[in-house]
Design a protein around this motif. Structure first.
Motif, short mmCIF file in Angstrom:
data_model
loop_
_atom_site.label_atom_id
_atom_site.label_comp_id
_atom_site.label_asym_id
_atom_site.label_seq_id
_atom_site.Cartn_x
_atom_site.Cartn_y
_atom_site.Cartn_z
N PRO A 71 4.29 -19.15 12.10
CA PRO A 71 4.40 -20.27 11.16
C PRO A 71 3.77 -19.92 9.82
N PRO A 72 4.01 -20.74 8.79
CA PRO A 72 3.43 -20.45 7.47
C PRO A 72 1.90 -20.50 7.50
N GLY A 73 1.29 -19.72 6.62
CA GLY A 73 -0.14 -19.82 6.40
C GLY A 73 -1.01 -19.25 7.49
N VAL A 74 -0.51 -18.28 8.29
CA VAL A 74 -1.33 -17.72 9.36
C VAL A 74 -1.70 -16.26 9.11
N GLY A 75 -1.21 -15.67 8.00
CA GLY A 75 -1.68 -14.33 7.64
C GLY A 75 -0.65 -13.22 7.73
N LYS A 76 0.64 -13.51 7.76
CA LYS A 76 1.65 -12.45 7.90
C LYS A 76 1.64 -11.52 6.67
N THR A 77 1.75 -12.11 5.48
CA THR A 77 1.75 -11.30 4.26
C THR A 77 0.41 -10.61 4.07
N THR A 78 -0.66 -11.32 4.35
CA THR A 78 -1.99 -10.73 4.22
C THR A 78 -2.14 -9.52 5.13
N ARG A 84 8.86 -3.15 16.42
CA ARG A 84 7.90 -3.79 17.31
C ARG A 84 7.59 -5.16 16.74
N LEU A 85 7.64 -6.17 17.60
CA LEU A 85 7.50 -7.56 17.16
C LEU A 85 6.15 -8.12 17.56
N PHE A 86 5.45 -8.74 16.60
CA PHE A 86 4.18 -9.41 16.88
C PHE A 86 4.28 -10.85 16.43
N ARG A 87 3.83 -11.75 17.31
CA ARG A 87 3.85 -13.17 17.00
C ARG A 87 2.45 -13.61 16.58
N LEU A 88 2.33 -14.21 15.41
CA LEU A 88 1.06 -14.74 14.92
C LEU A 88 1.03 -16.23 15.19
N GLN A 89 -0.14 -16.72 15.63
CA GLN A 89 -0.28 -18.12 16.01
C GLN A 89 -0.95 -18.94 14.91
N SER A 90 -0.75 -20.25 14.97
CA SER A 90 -1.47 -21.15 14.06
C SER A 90 -2.97 -20.93 14.24
N LEU A 91 -3.70 -21.01 13.14
CA LEU A 91 -5.13 -20.75 13.19
C LEU A 91 -5.86 -21.85 13.95
N ALA A 136 2.31 -31.59 8.39
CA ALA A 136 3.66 -31.04 8.44
C ALA A 136 4.06 -30.78 9.89
N ILE A 137 5.22 -31.23 10.27
CA ILE A 137 5.73 -30.96 11.61
C ILE A 137 6.69 -29.79 11.52
N LEU A 138 6.36 -28.71 12.26
CA LEU A 138 7.18 -27.51 12.22
C LEU A 138 8.46 -27.76 13.03
N LEU A 153 -9.65 -32.28 6.26
CA LEU A 153 -8.86 -31.21 5.66
C LEU A 153 -8.36 -30.25 6.72
N ILE A 154 -9.24 -29.89 7.65
CA ILE A 154 -8.87 -28.92 8.69
C ILE A 154 -7.88 -29.52 9.67
N ASP A 155 -8.08 -30.79 10.01
CA ASP A 155 -7.18 -31.43 10.99
C ASP A 155 -5.77 -31.55 10.44
N VAL A 156 -5.65 -31.99 9.19
CA VAL A 156 -4.31 -32.20 8.64
C VAL A 156 -3.65 -30.87 8.28
N ALA A 157 -4.45 -29.84 7.98
CA ALA A 157 -3.87 -28.51 7.69
C ALA A 157 -3.11 -27.99 8.90
N ASN A 158 -3.51 -28.39 10.12
CA ASN A 158 -2.74 -28.09 11.33
C ASN A 158 -2.51 -26.59 11.51
N GLY A 159 -3.58 -25.79 11.32
CA GLY A 159 -3.48 -24.36 11.57
C GLY A 159 -2.96 -23.54 10.43
N ASP A 160 -2.70 -24.14 9.26
CA ASP A 160 -2.14 -23.44 8.10
C ASP A 160 -3.25 -23.22 7.07
N ALA A 161 -3.65 -21.97 6.88
CA ALA A 161 -4.74 -21.66 5.95
C ALA A 161 -4.36 -21.98 4.51
N ARG A 162 -3.09 -21.77 4.16
CA ARG A 162 -2.66 -22.02 2.78
C ARG A 162 -2.77 -23.50 2.43
#
Length: 733
Positions: free
Chosen positions: A62-69, A163-170, A250-252, A205-214
């Motif tokens: 999902p967005p904001g979990v660190g793929k580009t980073t 090779r595929l790696f799945r990143l999870q919500s934070l 945001a609901i994914l 802030l953390i609760d509504v961010a729902n695992g998205d650092a961005r």
């Protein structure tokens, strides 16, 4: 020089004006937050990055979990040239330019190129095909990042080479660390300002961010920049400011991708499983995400015919009537019709209990953890890679067409949305529904263990399979039977880290090497000579897939403390329990194990020694009375000596003291025979130092020579032997 300085100043200016989320990007693996399941010490991806052997990668999450980073961190560790494209903006022309430059670097400087493509799912089929030849011949190494399921959006040919790696919500703890770092970092964050964020504001802030650092960092930036300092120069952020800065979760949900199919799959399976609560929850999620109600009704009509059928012919009539009425009424009142049709299919007819739908809707808007349980996900595309749909129990295969299993997400177990009344059709079924709810809740406790969540997959590794088959062919049938007993019924996860020890470690490591490619195997051998021999066996494997070989337990101290093992196993003989310090060795091993780590130890020791076997063998052979008495005396001596050497109870006591919970001990005996030859004579009477010392105490040198004469007279005969095997199964408490 002026131009370089000018460019540097522009770069610094752009960096200072960048959004907080961009400025706070980690630059090293040590700064990276979260994703421990694929990036912790000893995991495959971390080892590959450290060795600069990442290969073609697809980072999915999902967005904001660190793929580009993570891709940028890989760029900082690689000795290759790193280039990047954004699939939203780039086209085939841009790809061709990157390929040309990559070819030039390879030809002129022998420099490899890593091409990072963000939002790779935005490339159409033709653009992905344009990448394929250059990835295939090694001109480019591809790292792609995508929020969509690669099995649905990425070219299969490209997927099979990556090779595929799945990143999870934070996790909440990860977001807390990011928030604190952003407030205190003087270089990239707000460490130069006086800022105070109340606990309630931070939690919101953390609760509504729902695992998205961005989302979290953008909300913090808005709160800080829009709040004026007070008279003391302090920027004070309370709950009201936090609520204004971040308002909706945001609901994914992607209407054409994985979430669409997974959610409708969970909804239909909940209807089939007669779980009204789960059915209402998934219905609420689809409605909140904007799913087309006609699509939901169409799927319910199929369920009415397929899963209810003639058990209740009115099901199709009710759903069709609700669908027709919905066309007249529309939203929002039409929600009642959707709900009533779903409840009828699950286990109830139309009633005012449809009010429970809005409780489910409230849960969708506010609950943080809404992941579809792995066994309910659609397995048509990625069952093999991620285990989607694995472990789902088909209700029609069970008595009364129902079976207890989990349908709601883990975090929502025990929630009740449908409260049937005590009269009419509902009243007749009320007691059964209460019983089923209790059974569903009990079954959910085992679901995490039964359905492991897979975080990565990779293309097949043919040379790995060939190597494993070759190793299997080198060992006898009886040893492979022991190997199978050692690892039988282990529920492997690809990311598990395994420590293997004991006699014949190469054989006992074959199963882990096949099953845990993302986690890795570490082998403890018995010195440099054995390490050299083992290294030669494993040299045929790719260096990233090879196990790490230690020369002894002491070498564990050189491994980073973060490297913990999910499984520990191997084979020990009675000699192992006597020849090394059990206390020191197992203390060192136990400190490296996680809570609930699994233990598999195969203890093997002789029940009949060589002298005892000679006594049995010579019963039918004429021997002079002196030799026979000598063998009889020696066999009694040997029996007592073997019992003194077997320190199983001491070993088990040490394991329990170190925190291991012994779950079970399986015991069996093995009858075998050894050919009597010079090697057996030497091993018996010369090589075992402890045994030879015990002989010298009780036997004269002349008597030992008599034994040699008896043995040499039996060269070529088969000596009966018997081994006792005990398989110790345990877990770290």
């Amino acid at each position: 020089m002026d131009e370089d300085l000018f460019s540097y100043n522009i770069k610094k200016q752009l960096q200072s004006n960048a959004p907080l989320a961009d400025r706070m990007r980690p630059k090293t693996l040590e700064e990276f937050v979260g994703q421990g399941a694929i990036l912790a010490e000893g995991r495959l991806l971390r080892r590959a990055i450290a060795a600069d052997r990442v290969g073609n990668l697809l980072l999915h999450g999902p967005p904001g979990v660190g793929k580009t980073t993570l891709a940028r961190i890989i760029a900082g560790h690689t000795r290759s040239h790193f280039a990047s494209l954004n699939a939203v903006l780039a086209g085939v022309k841009d790809l061709r330019e990157e390929v040309t430059l990559a070819q030039q670097r390879l030809e002129r400087n022998r420099l490899r190129t890593i091409l990072f493509i963000d939002e790779v799912h935005r490339f159409n089929s033709a653009q992905q095909d344009a990448l394929l030849p250059w990835v295939e011949n090694g001109t480019l190494t591809l790292i792609g990042a995508t929020t969509e399921n690669p099995y649905f959006e990425v070219n299969k040919a490209l997927l099979s080479r990556s090779r595929l790696f799945r990143l999870q919500s934070l996790e909440t703890s990860d977001l807390h660390r990011l928030l604190l770092r952003a407030i205190t970092d003087r270089d990239s964050g707000y460490g130069c300002r006086e800022i105070e964020v109340t606990d309630s504001a931070a939690n919101h802030l953390i609760d509504v961010a729902n695992g998205d650092a961005r989302i979290l960092l953008n909300a913090l930036e808005l709160a800080v920049e829009s709040t004026a300092p007070n008279e003391r120069g302090l920027i004070y952020i309370d709950l009201s400011i936090a609520e204004e800065s971040i308002q909706e979760r945001a609901i994914l949900y992607d209407k054409q991708g994985d979430a669409h199919f997974d959610t409708i799959s969970a909804f239909i399976k909940s209807l089939r499983g007669s779980d009204a609560d789960a059915a209402m929850f998934w219905l609420a999620r689809m409605v909140e995400a904007g799913e087309n109600p006609r699509f939901i009704f169409r799927r319910m009509l199929i369920a009415a015919a397929e899963d209810v059928g003639l058990a209740d012919p009115q099901a199709v009539v009710v759903v069709e009537a609700c669908a027709s009425a919905f066309e007249r009424i529309g939203l929002p009142e039409g929600l009642y019709l959707l709900t009533e049709a779903a409840l009828y299919l699950a286990c109830a007819e139309k009633s005012n209990s449809a009010q429970g739908f809005f409780e489910a809707l409230c849960t969708v808007r506010n609950a943080q953890k809404q992941d579809v349980p792995i066994h309910l996900k659609d397995g048509n595309r990625d069952r093999e890679a991620f285990g989607h749909g694995v472990g789902y129990k088909y209700p029609h295969a069970f008595q009364e067409h129902w079976v207890a299993q989990q349908y709601l997400p883990d975090a929502l177990q025990g929630e009740v949305y449908w409260k049937p009344g005590g009269s009419g059709w509902e009243g007749l079924r009320r007691s059964k529904m209460l019983e089923r709810r209790a059974a569903q809740f009990a079954a959910s406790a085992l679901s995490v263990q039964e359905h492991p969540f897979l975080l990565s997959s990779s293309p097949g590794i043919p040379h790995m399979e060939r190597w494993l088959r070759r190793q299997l062919s080198l060992n006898g049938e009886r040893l492979h039977y022991l190997r199978q007993r050692l690892w039988a019924k282990v529920s492997w996860k690809r990311s598990d880290r395994v420590l293997v020890f004991g006699e014949g470690t190469a054989l006992w490591s074959l199963d882990p090497l096949r099953e845990v490619p993302e986690g890795g195997v570490m082998i403890v051998c018995r010195g440099e000579e054995e390490k050299t021999r083992l290294s030669a066996q494993f040299d045929l494997l790719d260096s990233v897939l090879q196990p790490q070989i230690l020369t002894g337990i002491d070498d564990l101290s050189d491994i980073p403390k973060e490297h913990k093992f999910e499984w520990v196993g191997g084979r020990l003989t009675y000699q192992d329990l006597n020849n090394f310090d059990v206390d020191q060795a197992w203390s060192a091993i136990s400190r490296r194990c996680l809570d609930k780590s699994g233990l598999r130890v195969l203890l093997s020791y002789p029940t009949i020694g060589i002298a005892m076997g000679l006594l049995e063998l010579t019963k039918k052979i004429e021997l002079d009375p002196g030799s026979r008495d000598l063998i009889l005396r020696l066999s009694k001596h040997e029996e007592a000596w073997l019992k003194s050497c077997m320190k199983r109870e001491v070993f088990l006591g040490k394991l329990k003291y170190l925190g291991w919970n012994i779950i079970n001990i399986e015991e069996w005996q093995e009858d075998l025979s050894l050919e009597i030859d010079g090697y057996l004579e030497k091993r018996w009477l010369d090589c075992n130092e402890a045994y030879r010392k015990s002989l010298d105490k009780d036997l004269l040198s002349s008597e030992i020579e008599i034994l040699r004469g008896v043995v040499r007279g039996l060269y070529g005969s088969r000596l009966p032997q018997k081994l006792t095997h005990q398989l110790i199964l345990g877990s770290m408490a």
